[in-house]
Design a protein around this motif. Structure first.
Motif, mmCIF file in Angstrom:
data_model
loop_
_atom_site.group_PDB
_atom_site.id
_atom_site.type_symbol
_atom_site.label_atom_id
_atom_site.label_comp_id
_atom_site.label_asym_id
_atom_site.label_seq_id
_atom_site.Cartn_x
_atom_site.Cartn_y
_atom_site.Cartn_z
ATOM 1 N N ASN A 102 -19.168 -9.839 -36.484
ATOM 2 C CA ASN A 102 -18.790 -11.248 -36.584
ATOM 3 C C ASN A 102 -17.918 -11.593 -37.798
ATOM 4 O O ASN A 102 -17.833 -12.751 -38.183
ATOM 5 C CB ASN A 102 -20.032 -12.139 -36.550
ATOM 6 C CG ASN A 102 -20.944 -11.926 -37.738
ATOM 7 O OD1 ASN A 102 -20.718 -11.058 -38.566
ATOM 8 N ND2 ASN A 102 -21.993 -12.728 -37.808
ATOM 9 N N VAL A 103 -17.271 -10.598 -38.377
ATOM 10 C CA VAL A 103 -16.361 -10.887 -39.493
ATOM 11 C C VAL A 103 -15.166 -11.685 -38.965
ATOM 12 O O VAL A 103 -14.665 -11.439 -37.868
ATOM 13 C CB VAL A 103 -15.897 -9.585 -40.203
ATOM 14 C CG1 VAL A 103 -15.050 -8.711 -39.305
ATOM 15 C CG2 VAL A 103 -15.170 -9.909 -41.497
ATOM 16 N N ARG A 104 -14.773 -12.685 -39.727
ATOM 17 C CA ARG A 104 -13.623 -13.510 -39.334
ATOM 18 C C ARG A 104 -12.494 -13.264 -40.332
ATOM 19 O O ARG A 104 -12.700 -13.350 -41.545
ATOM 20 C CB ARG A 104 -14.023 -14.985 -39.314
ATOM 21 C CG ARG A 104 -15.054 -15.280 -38.240
ATOM 22 C CD ARG A 104 -15.382 -16.754 -38.119
ATOM 23 N NE ARG A 104 -15.071 -17.548 -39.276
ATOM 24 C CZ ARG A 104 -15.931 -18.311 -39.952
ATOM 25 N NH1 ARG A 104 -17.181 -18.368 -39.575
ATOM 26 N NH2 ARG A 104 -15.546 -19.009 -40.991
ATOM 27 N N TYR A 105 -11.314 -12.967 -39.794
ATOM 28 C CA TYR A 105 -10.179 -12.638 -40.647
ATOM 29 C C TYR A 105 -8.884 -12.874 -39.881
ATOM 30 O O TYR A 105 -8.877 -13.084 -38.671
ATOM 31 C CB TYR A 105 -10.249 -11.179 -41.099
ATOM 32 C CG TYR A 105 -10.088 -10.211 -39.951
ATOM 33 C CD1 TYR A 105 -8.837 -9.688 -39.636
ATOM 34 C CD2 TYR A 105 -11.167 -9.829 -39.165
ATOM 35 C CE1 TYR A 105 -8.676 -8.807 -38.573
ATOM 36 C CE2 TYR A 105 -11.023 -8.954 -38.113
ATOM 37 C CZ TYR A 105 -9.771 -8.454 -37.819
ATOM 38 O OH TYR A 105 -9.610 -7.591 -36.771
ATOM 39 N N ARG A 106 -7.787 -12.823 -40.629
ATOM 40 C CA ARG A 106 -6.472 -12.826 -39.986
ATOM 41 C C ARG A 106 -5.573 -11.877 -40.760
ATOM 42 O O ARG A 106 -5.720 -11.693 -41.970
ATOM 43 C CB ARG A 106 -5.899 -14.222 -39.881
ATOM 44 C CG ARG A 106 -5.527 -14.877 -41.161
ATOM 45 C CD ARG A 106 -5.023 -16.315 -40.881
ATOM 46 N NE ARG A 106 -4.599 -16.955 -42.090
ATOM 47 C CZ ARG A 106 -5.391 -17.587 -42.951
ATOM 48 N NH1 ARG A 106 -6.684 -17.659 -42.718
ATOM 49 N NH2 ARG A 106 -4.908 -18.138 -44.035
ATOM 50 N N ILE A 107 -4.664 -11.261 -40.022
ATOM 51 C CA ILE A 107 -3.725 -10.323 -40.637
ATOM 52 C C ILE A 107 -2.534 -11.127 -41.140
ATOM 53 O O ILE A 107 -1.818 -11.743 -40.363
ATOM 54 C CB ILE A 107 -3.296 -9.238 -39.638
ATOM 55 C CG1 ILE A 107 -4.523 -8.439 -39.198
ATOM 56 C CG2 ILE A 107 -2.244 -8.332 -40.258
ATOM 57 C CD1 ILE A 107 -4.252 -7.454 -38.080
ATOM 58 N N LEU A 119 -2.178 -3.174 -44.337
ATOM 59 C CA LEU A 119 -2.450 -4.509 -43.814
ATOM 60 C C LEU A 119 -2.914 -5.412 -44.950
ATOM 61 O O LEU A 119 -3.781 -5.023 -45.726
ATOM 62 C CB LEU A 119 -3.539 -4.467 -42.746
ATOM 63 C CG LEU A 119 -3.282 -3.603 -41.522
ATOM 64 C CD1 LEU A 119 -4.521 -3.573 -40.642
ATOM 65 C CD2 LEU A 119 -2.093 -4.122 -40.748
ATOM 66 N N ASN A 120 -2.333 -6.601 -45.030
ATOM 67 C CA ASN A 120 -2.812 -7.615 -45.953
ATOM 68 C C ASN A 120 -3.693 -8.542 -45.125
ATOM 69 O O ASN A 120 -3.215 -9.247 -44.253
ATOM 70 C CB ASN A 120 -1.642 -8.375 -46.582
ATOM 71 C CG ASN A 120 -2.117 -9.387 -47.596
ATOM 72 O OD1 ASN A 120 -3.213 -9.283 -48.133
ATOM 73 N ND2 ASN A 120 -1.292 -10.385 -47.857
ATOM 74 N N ILE A 121 -4.991 -8.499 -45.375
ATOM 75 C CA ILE A 121 -5.981 -9.216 -44.574
ATOM 76 C C ILE A 121 -6.521 -10.400 -45.375
ATOM 77 O O ILE A 121 -6.884 -10.239 -46.542
ATOM 78 C CB ILE A 121 -7.168 -8.292 -44.220
ATOM 79 C CG1 ILE A 121 -6.693 -7.005 -43.572
ATOM 80 C CG2 ILE A 121 -8.225 -9.027 -43.436
ATOM 81 C CD1 ILE A 121 -6.478 -7.044 -42.111
ATOM 82 N N LEU A 122 -6.618 -11.548 -44.734
ATOM 83 C CA LEU A 122 -7.260 -12.714 -45.340
ATOM 84 C C LEU A 122 -8.598 -12.937 -44.642
ATOM 85 O O LEU A 122 -8.648 -13.128 -43.424
ATOM 86 C CB LEU A 122 -6.372 -13.950 -45.190
ATOM 87 C CG LEU A 122 -5.030 -13.874 -45.914
ATOM 88 C CD1 LEU A 122 -4.201 -15.106 -45.621
ATOM 89 C CD2 LEU A 122 -5.234 -13.708 -47.406
ATOM 90 N N LEU A 123 -9.668 -12.870 -45.411
ATOM 91 C CA LEU A 123 -11.007 -13.069 -44.872
ATOM 92 C C LEU A 123 -11.355 -14.551 -44.880
ATOM 93 O O LEU A 123 -11.035 -15.264 -45.821
ATOM 94 C CB LEU A 123 -12.031 -12.307 -45.712
ATOM 95 C CG LEU A 123 -11.920 -10.797 -45.701
ATOM 96 C CD1 LEU A 123 -12.809 -10.182 -46.763
ATOM 97 C CD2 LEU A 123 -12.275 -10.253 -44.337
ATOM 98 N N ASP A 124 -12.030 -14.997 -43.833
ATOM 99 C CA ASP A 124 -12.513 -16.372 -43.785
ATOM 100 C C ASP A 124 -13.856 -16.443 -44.497
ATOM 101 O O ASP A 124 -14.707 -15.569 -44.325
ATOM 102 C CB ASP A 124 -12.681 -16.838 -42.334
ATOM 103 C CG ASP A 124 -11.348 -17.052 -41.639
ATOM 104 O OD1 ASP A 124 -10.345 -17.293 -42.334
ATOM 105 O OD2 ASP A 124 -11.311 -16.970 -40.401
ATOM 106 N N CYS A 125 -14.037 -17.498 -45.241
ATOM 107 C CA CYS A 125 -15.246 -17.693 -46.030
ATOM 108 C C CYS A 125 -16.085 -18.804 -45.421
ATOM 109 O O CYS A 125 -15.575 -19.870 -45.119
ATOM 110 C CB CYS A 125 -14.808 -18.071 -47.450
ATOM 111 S SG CYS A 125 -16.069 -18.868 -48.434
ATOM 112 N N ASP A 126 -17.372 -18.548 -45.233
ATOM 113 C CA ASP A 126 -18.311 -19.574 -44.785
ATOM 114 C C ASP A 126 -19.097 -20.013 -46.019
ATOM 115 O O ASP A 126 -20.105 -19.401 -46.375
ATOM 116 C CB ASP A 126 -19.234 -19.010 -43.708
ATOM 117 C CG ASP A 126 -20.188 -20.048 -43.147
ATOM 118 O OD1 ASP A 126 -20.349 -21.127 -43.774
ATOM 119 O OD2 ASP A 126 -20.782 -19.783 -42.094
ATOM 120 N N ALA A 127 -18.630 -21.079 -46.662
ATOM 121 C CA ALA A 127 -19.235 -21.536 -47.916
ATOM 122 C C ALA A 127 -20.672 -22.010 -47.741
ATOM 123 O O ALA A 127 -21.431 -22.048 -48.702
ATOM 124 C CB ALA A 127 -18.381 -22.634 -48.534
ATOM 125 N N SER A 128 -21.083 -22.344 -46.508
ATOM 126 C CA SER A 128 -22.476 -22.759 -46.307
ATOM 127 C C SER A 128 -23.426 -21.565 -46.428
ATOM 128 O O SER A 128 -24.576 -21.716 -46.820
ATOM 129 C CB SER A 128 -22.645 -23.429 -44.946
ATOM 130 O OG SER A 128 -22.445 -22.507 -43.902
#
Length: 167
Positions: free
Chosen positions: A129-134, A150-159
């Motif tokens: 369930n990792v969320r990211y975009r290239i 690959l330069n990957i940006l990970l989505d952060c779930d601050a909650s």
């Protein structure tokens, strides 16, 4: 898998395909800083199948450190045997540790319950369930072998991980 903060200094180290199971090249008996038996950071070789059996690494760690302590528990939970080198005579001089806390101060910050996460197994997060975009792809060649960076940006779930937005 190779953490970039640790460089090998001994040509006798085995980087062969870890067919029998995960192979921890940077064994605690050889690491210049971390000597506890559950340590699996630095240089850990594992197959894609092994990584999938562990559900990858936890999504709860941001910055530097502690993620490999939780990953050790995933390896054991997946029923995988961990292998380490033997017969290496360079001891604590086998690797050079390159992490400089002055360069990446954000990586040294510990807020909320982040430190406690290393002692638990994250049963919710991981590869599934990792969320990211290239962000970008760069093709290059290393010693004649084709590689893709690959330069990957990970989505952060601050909650769930409030420390991921710490600046």
């Amino acid at each position: 898998m190779h953490d970039v903060d640790l460089l090998p200094r001994n040509e006798e180290l085995d980087y062969g395909f870890p067919e029998a199971g995960p192979f921890h090249v940077a064994s605690p008996e050889l690491h210049p800083l971390y000597h506890y038996k559950t340590y699996v950071g630095g240089i850990l070789l594992l197959t894609k199948q092994h990584y999938e059996m562990c559900n990858g690494m936890s999504n709860r760690f941001w910055g530097w450190g502690r993620e490999d302590d939780e990953f050790y528990r995933r390896i054991k939970g997946a029923g995988l045997q961990l292998f380490r080198p033997s017969g290496i005579k360079t001891g604590y001089k086998t690797f050079q540790h390159l992490h400089d806390p002055a360069w990446r101060k954000r990586d040294q910050k510990r807020i909320a319950t982040q430190k406690q996460e290393q002692f638990k197994v994250d049963r919710e997060g991981g590869l599934n369930n990792v969320r990211y975009r290239i962000e970008s792809r760069t093709a290059l060649s290393v010693a004649g072998a084709p590689c893709t960076v690959l330069n990957i940006l990970l989505d952060c779930d601050a909650s769930k991980t409030p420390w991921c937005t710490f600046s």
